[in-house]
Write a protein that holds these residues in place. Structure first.
Motif, PDB file in Angstrom:
ATOM      1  N   PRO A 121       0.817  -1.223   0.000  1.00 43.46           N
ATOM      2  CA  PRO A 121       0.000   0.000   0.000  1.00 43.46           C
ATOM      3  C   PRO A 121       0.851   1.274   0.000  1.00 43.46           C
ATOM      4  CG  PRO A 121      -0.857  -1.581   1.581  1.00 43.46           C
ATOM      5  CD  PRO A 121       0.496  -2.081   1.157  1.00 43.46           C
ATOM      6  N   LEU A 122       2.009   1.221   0.646  1.00 45.19           N
ATOM      7  CA  LEU A 122       2.875   2.404   0.663  1.00 45.19           C
ATOM      8  C   LEU A 122       3.338   2.741  -0.750  1.00 45.19           C
ATOM      9  CD1 LEU A 122       5.046   1.687   3.834  1.00 45.19           C
ATOM     10  CD2 LEU A 122       3.028   3.163   3.654  1.00 45.19           C
ATOM     11  N   PHE A 123       3.711   1.726  -1.512  1.00 48.35           N
ATOM     12  CA  PHE A 123       4.154   1.952  -2.890  1.00 48.35           C
ATOM     13  C   PHE A 123       2.987   2.403  -3.766  1.00 48.35           C
ATOM     14  CE2 PHE A 123       5.132   0.864  -7.236  1.00 48.35           C
ATOM     15  CZ  PHE A 123       6.482   1.175  -7.373  1.00 48.35           C
ATOM     16  N   CYS A 124       1.907   1.642  -3.749  1.00 51.47           N
ATOM     17  CA  CYS A 124       0.791   1.905  -4.665  1.00 51.47           C
ATOM     18  C   CYS A 124       0.058   3.198  -4.346  1.00 51.47           C
ATOM     19  CB  CYS A 124      -0.203   0.747  -4.614  1.00 51.47           C
ATOM     20  SG  CYS A 124       0.483  -0.790  -5.227  1.00 51.47           S
ATOM     21  N   TYR A 125      -0.326   3.364  -3.085  1.00 48.59           N
ATOM     22  CA  TYR A 125      -1.131   4.527  -2.743  1.00 48.59           C
ATOM     23  C   TYR A 125      -0.281   5.773  -2.567  1.00 48.59           C
ATOM     24  CZ  TYR A 125      -4.590   0.875  -2.248  1.00 48.59           C
ATOM     25  OH  TYR A 125      -5.418  -0.194  -2.494  1.00 48.59           O
ATOM     26  N   GLY A 126       1.030   5.579  -2.363  1.00 46.33           N
ATOM     27  CA  GLY A 126       1.936   6.726  -2.446  1.00 46.33           C
ATOM     28  C   GLY A 126       1.909   7.290  -3.855  1.00 46.33           C
ATOM     29  N   PHE A 127       1.922   6.410  -4.858  1.00 43.13           N
ATOM     30  CA  PHE A 127       1.847   6.865  -6.242  1.00 43.13           C
ATOM     31  C   PHE A 127       0.488   7.482  -6.550  1.00 43.13           C
ATOM     32  CE2 PHE A 127       1.151   5.819 -10.853  1.00 43.13           C
ATOM     33  CZ  PHE A 127       1.976   6.828 -11.336  1.00 43.13           C
ATOM     34  N   LEU A 128      -0.574   6.932  -5.965  1.00 40.21           N
ATOM     35  CA  LEU A 128      -1.906   7.494  -6.184  1.00 40.21           C
ATOM     36  C   LEU A 128      -1.974   8.936  -5.686  1.00 40.21           C
ATOM     37  CD1 LEU A 128      -4.811   7.087  -7.122  1.00 40.21           C
ATOM     38  CD2 LEU A 128      -5.348   6.159  -4.862  1.00 40.21           C
ATOM     39  N   LEU A 129      -1.385   9.216  -4.521  1.00 41.41           N
ATOM     40  CA  LEU A 129      -1.374  10.596  -4.031  1.00 41.41           C
ATOM     41  C   LEU A 129      -0.517  11.478  -4.930  1.00 41.41           C
ATOM     42  CD1 LEU A 129      -2.340  12.570  -1.879  1.00 41.41           C
ATOM     43  CD2 LEU A 129      -0.265  12.074  -0.585  1.00 41.41           C
ATOM     44  N   MET A 130       0.569  10.944  -5.466  1.00 36.72           N
ATOM     45  CA  MET A 130       1.390  11.708  -6.407  1.00 36.72           C
ATOM     46  C   MET A 130       0.554  12.132  -7.614  1.00 36.72           C
ATOM     47  SD  MET A 130       4.907  10.625  -8.398  1.00 36.72           S
ATOM     48  CE  MET A 130       5.886  10.530  -6.898  1.00 36.72           C
ATOM     49  N   ILE A 131      -0.295  11.217  -8.089  1.00 36.87           N
ATOM     50  CA  ILE A 131      -1.178  11.549  -9.207  1.00 36.87           C
ATOM     51  C   ILE A 131      -2.104  12.701  -8.821  1.00 36.87           C
ATOM     52  CG2 ILE A 131      -3.092  10.699 -10.621  1.00 36.87           C
ATOM     53  CD1 ILE A 131      -1.789   7.900 -10.436  1.00 36.87           C
ATOM     54  N   VAL A 132      -2.733  12.581  -7.655  1.00 38.08           N
ATOM     55  CA  VAL A 132      -3.666  13.611  -7.196  1.00 38.08           C
ATOM     56  C   VAL A 132      -2.987  14.968  -7.092  1.00 38.08           C
ATOM     57  CG1 VAL A 132      -5.043  14.347  -5.203  1.00 38.08           C
ATOM     58  CG2 VAL A 132      -5.168  11.976  -5.994  1.00 38.08           C
ATOM     59  N   GLN A 133      -1.744  14.967  -6.626  1.00 37.00           N
ATOM     60  CA  GLN A 133      -1.023  16.225  -6.407  1.00 37.00           C
ATOM     61  C   GLN A 133      -0.457  16.832  -7.685  1.00 37.00           C
ATOM     62  OE1 GLN A 133       2.040  15.441  -3.519  1.00 37.00           O
ATOM     63  NE2 GLN A 133       0.632  15.531  -1.785  1.00 37.00           N
ATOM     64  N   ASN A 134      -0.263  16.034  -8.718  1.00 40.92           N
ATOM     65  CA  ASN A 134       0.519  16.510  -9.855  1.00 40.92           C
ATOM     66  C   ASN A 134      -0.222  16.565 -11.190  1.00 40.92           C
ATOM     67  OD1 ASN A 134       3.605  16.862  -9.107  1.00 40.92           O
ATOM     68  ND2 ASN A 134       2.806  15.160  -7.901  1.00 40.92           N
ATOM     69  N   VAL A 135      -1.508  16.300 -11.191  1.00 41.65           N
ATOM     70  CA  VAL A 135      -2.267  16.480 -12.437  1.00 41.65           C
ATOM     71  C   VAL A 135      -3.315  17.570 -12.208  1.00 41.65           C
ATOM     72  CG1 VAL A 135      -1.944  14.062 -13.062  1.00 41.65           C
ATOM     73  CG2 VAL A 135      -4.070  14.752 -11.966  1.00 41.65           C
ATOM     74  N   LYS A 136      -3.799  18.119 -13.288  1.00 37.24           N
ATOM     75  CA  LYS A 136      -4.841  19.125 -13.197  1.00 37.24           C
ATOM     76  C   LYS A 136      -6.057  18.511 -12.514  1.00 37.24           C
ATOM     77  CE  LYS A 136      -3.344  21.282 -17.512  1.00 37.24           C
ATOM     78  NZ  LYS A 136      -3.711  21.608 -18.910  1.00 37.24           N
ATOM     79  N   GLN A 137      -6.720  19.316 -11.706  1.00 38.02           N
ATOM     80  CA  GLN A 137      -7.820  18.788 -10.909  1.00 38.02           C
ATOM     81  C   GLN A 137      -8.883  18.124 -11.775  1.00 38.02           C
ATOM     82  OE1 GLN A 137     -10.602  21.411  -8.643  1.00 38.02           O
ATOM     83  NE2 GLN A 137      -9.612  20.495  -6.862  1.00 38.02           N
ATOM     84  N   GLU A 138      -9.171  18.716 -12.942  1.00 38.50           N
ATOM     85  CA  GLU A 138     -10.194  18.138 -13.799  1.00 38.50           C
ATOM     86  C   GLU A 138      -9.728  16.879 -14.522  1.00 38.50           C
ATOM     87  OE1 GLU A 138      -8.471  21.620 -16.306  1.00 38.50           O
ATOM     88  OE2 GLU A 138      -8.734  21.066 -14.207  1.00 38.50           O
ATOM     89  N   ASN A 139      -8.423  16.554 -14.399  1.00 38.34           N
ATOM     90  CA  ASN A 139      -7.893  15.344 -15.031  1.00 38.34           C
ATOM     91  C   ASN A 139      -7.626  14.216 -14.037  1.00 38.34           C
ATOM     92  OD1 ASN A 139      -6.379  17.612 -17.111  1.00 38.34           O
ATOM     93  ND2 ASN A 139      -7.525  15.930 -17.991  1.00 38.34           N
ATOM     94  N   VAL A 140      -7.890  14.449 -12.749  1.00 41.35           N
ATOM     95  CA  VAL A 140      -7.608  13.427 -11.741  1.00 41.35           C
ATOM     96  C   VAL A 140      -8.439  12.173 -11.987  1.00 41.35           C
ATOM     97  CG1 VAL A 140      -7.766  12.847  -9.285  1.00 41.35           C
ATOM     98  CG2 VAL A 140      -6.840  15.054  -9.982  1.00 41.35           C
ATOM     99  N   SER A 141      -9.679  12.339 -12.400  1.00 44.46           N
ATOM    100  CA  SER A 141     -10.544  11.180 -12.641  1.00 44.46           C
ATOM    101  C   SER A 141      -9.969  10.276 -13.726  1.00 44.46           C
ATOM    102  CB  SER A 141     -11.947  11.656 -13.035  1.00 44.46           C
ATOM    103  OG  SER A 141     -12.782  10.567 -13.332  1.00 44.46           O
ATOM    104  N   ALA A 142      -9.568  10.866 -14.859  1.00 45.49           N
ATOM    105  CA  ALA A 142      -8.999  10.068 -15.944  1.00 45.49           C
ATOM    106  C   ALA A 142      -7.678   9.434 -15.535  1.00 45.49           C
ATOM    107  CB  ALA A 142      -8.798  10.934 -17.187  1.00 45.49           C
ATOM    108  N   ALA A 143      -6.840  10.210 -14.844  1.00 42.40           N
ATOM    109  CA  ALA A 143      -5.538   9.692 -14.413  1.00 42.40           C
ATOM    110  C   ALA A 143      -5.702   8.551 -13.423  1.00 42.40           C
ATOM    111  CB  ALA A 143      -4.706  10.817 -13.794  1.00 42.40           C
ATOM    112  N   SER A 144      -6.707   8.640 -12.541  1.00 43.80           N
ATOM    113  CA  SER A 144      -6.943   7.552 -11.588  1.00 43.80           C
ATOM    114  C   SER A 144      -7.536   6.335 -12.293  1.00 43.80           C
ATOM    115  CB  SER A 144      -7.857   8.012 -10.454  1.00 43.80           C
ATOM    116  OG  SER A 144      -9.119   8.429 -10.938  1.00 43.80           O
ATOM    117  N   GLY A 145      -8.261   6.561 -13.395  1.00 40.90           N
ATOM    118  CA  GLY A 145      -8.732   5.429 -14.196  1.00 40.90           C
ATOM    119  C   GLY A 145      -7.570   4.620 -14.732  1.00 40.90           C
ATOM    120  N   TRP A 146      -6.540   5.320 -15.214  1.00 39.81           N
ATOM    121  CA  TRP A 146      -5.325   4.636 -15.680  1.00 39.81           C
ATOM    122  C   TRP A 146      -4.618   3.933 -14.520  1.00 39.81           C
ATOM    123  CZ3 TRP A 146      -3.670   3.587 -20.468  1.00 39.81           C
ATOM    124  CH2 TRP A 146      -4.232   4.303 -21.533  1.00 39.81           C
TER     125      TRP A 146
END
Length: 428
Positions: A121-146
């Motif tokens: 979980p540290l590896f996977c969800y650490g990356f998930l938070l990186m996605i949330v922090q580093n993509v445009k807010q309106e693109n978080v949904s698509a990025a989390s889909g990937w």
């Protein structure tokens, strides 16, 4: 201020692409043992109860780690959290293999496997938070889909399929050794690709003591933020069919006339379909709105799909392709919950890590609640009654979405440009 990536490919942030590849490799290596570990533990001299205990303690450790992973990543940065997760996984996997399994030492087997459970979980969800922090807010949904597509492809497809090909040739223990190669490679790929990504958090300039105060938010935010609490309930409902149908449907399908092999293929089609649909709904939710997709396609769609999954095989009998189509329909609507990943941090923008932690906790609770409902309801209501309970929960979830107050979702770049040019545009 949140950093944003500059280029996207069908919603995939290209600056984080190496992280997605690393996630896929990591989850493949982490998932190799799922289909055979309990059987292998029994084969070296332990009982089925012993094997079940090892895996149960591992699951508990992983659930607790998943709950804490978001706030840890918020406090020390996602990249550092991922590195800690990778190091813990490699160290305790080696110890699990050579001190636990190789020596047939039950105590060390339980201890080392549980400590390894903290790692993924540290590896996977650490990356998930990186996605949330580093993509445009309106693109978080698509990025989390990937994100979920890479996760599922790793653990659900490669993680399940490759052992079936290699174990007859190299054996179980050597297959577990190959896990080391996959996970080590995942770290090399991810950290090489992500080394230029910086930590963007409301806590980035805070003192260490202030950052440490964020850790309890993984619990208190659920109490003090009503929208997060309602979203938590919906996230628990999200996977009721996933964890519940795996318990009740094998018996139902075989009662109808399916073979066990046919049921397993139907259920595998469900998981395979979600890989594509996770990406689809992540992108579509940017246009239709996060809550709208979750309400109508996730909740209402799954409520209907659960009934179809029960009634179509019941009336048509062991028709494989009809059942397979029902599993694809269920996968289509189940994937419409992907926008929940973007929804949680939007409901608590000052505590994004804690929001992700609560999101992870809800997923773990779903793993517990779904079989618990089946266990309690089956003696009285049989399979049909359990299916109706699950379906009813999804319909109730649609109503619960109305209680979540969400500010208008950010406009897409095209809408923003139109507004700046004097054109009309609307919010999601």
């Amino acid at each position: 201020m949140q950093h944003t990536t500059s280029r996207y490919w069908f919603g995939l942030p290209l600056s984080l692409a190496g992280g997605y590849v690393g996630l896929f490799m990591f989850m493949a290596g982490d998932g190799f043992e799922l289909a055979f570990l309990s059987k292998y533990i029994v084969s070296i001299g332990f009982t089925q109860a012993d094997a079940s205990f090892v895996i149960t303690i591992y699951g508990l450790a992983a659930a607790l780690s998943a709950w804490a992973s978001g706030v840890i990543a918020e406090a020390i940065s996602p990249l550092k959290t991922m590195k800690i997760g990778l190091a813990l996984w490699l160290i305790f996997h080696v110890l699990f293999l050579w001190l636990g399994l190789k020596q047939a030492n039950f105590g060390l087997m339980v201890l080392c496997y549980a400590l390894r459970g903290i790692a993924y979980p540290l590896f996977c969800y650490g990356f998930l938070l990186m996605i949330v922090q580093n993509v445009k807010q309106e693109n978080v949904s698509a990025a989390s889909g990937w994100f979920w597509a890479a996760y599922s492809l790793g653990i659900g497809v490669i993680g399940s399929g490759l052992p079936g090909l290699l174990i007859p040739v190299i054996g179980e223990f050597n297959m577990l050794c190959i896990s080391l190669l996959f996970v080590a490679a995942s770290g090399a790929i991810a950290f090489s690709a992500l080394r230029g990504i910086t930590h963007h958090s409301a806590l980035q300039d805070a003192s260490l003591s202030t950052r440490l105060k964020e850790l309890p938010k993984a619990a208190t935010l659920l109490i003090h933020n009503r929208a997060i609490a309602w979203a938590f309930v919906i996230r628990v409902i999200n996977q009721l069919a996933v964890f519940g149908f795996s318990v009740i449907m094998p018996f139902q399908f075989m009662k109808i006339g399916f073979t066990l092999a046919a049921w397993l293929q139907v259920w595998a089609i469900f998981f395979a379909s979600t890989i594509v649909f996770n990406i689809f709904w992540g992108i579509v939710a940017e246009k239709l709105g996060l809550l709208r997709v979750v309400r109508w396609f996730g909740c209402v769609g799954c409520g209907v799909a659960c009934l179809l999954f029960y009634y179509v095989p019941l009336y048509l009998g062991p028709e494989y392709w009809a059942a397979a189509m029902c599993s694809i329909v269920l996968g289509f609507f189940m994937s419409a919950f992907v926008p929940m990943t973007a929804l949680f941090p939007r409901l608590a923008p000052e505590h994004q890590g804690a929001a992700i932690s609560i999101y992870n906790l809800a997923a773990g609770m779903s793993n517990f609640v779904a079989p618990a409902i089946a266990t309690l309801a089956l003696p009285l209501l049989e399979v049909k009654g359990v299916v109706f309970i699950y379906s009813g929960c999804y319909f109730a979830g649609a109503l619960i979405t109305l209680l979540i107050g969400l500010k208008p979702q950010p406009r897409s770049q095209a809408q923003a440009f139109s507004a700046a040019s004097g054109g009309s545009s609307g919010s999601h």
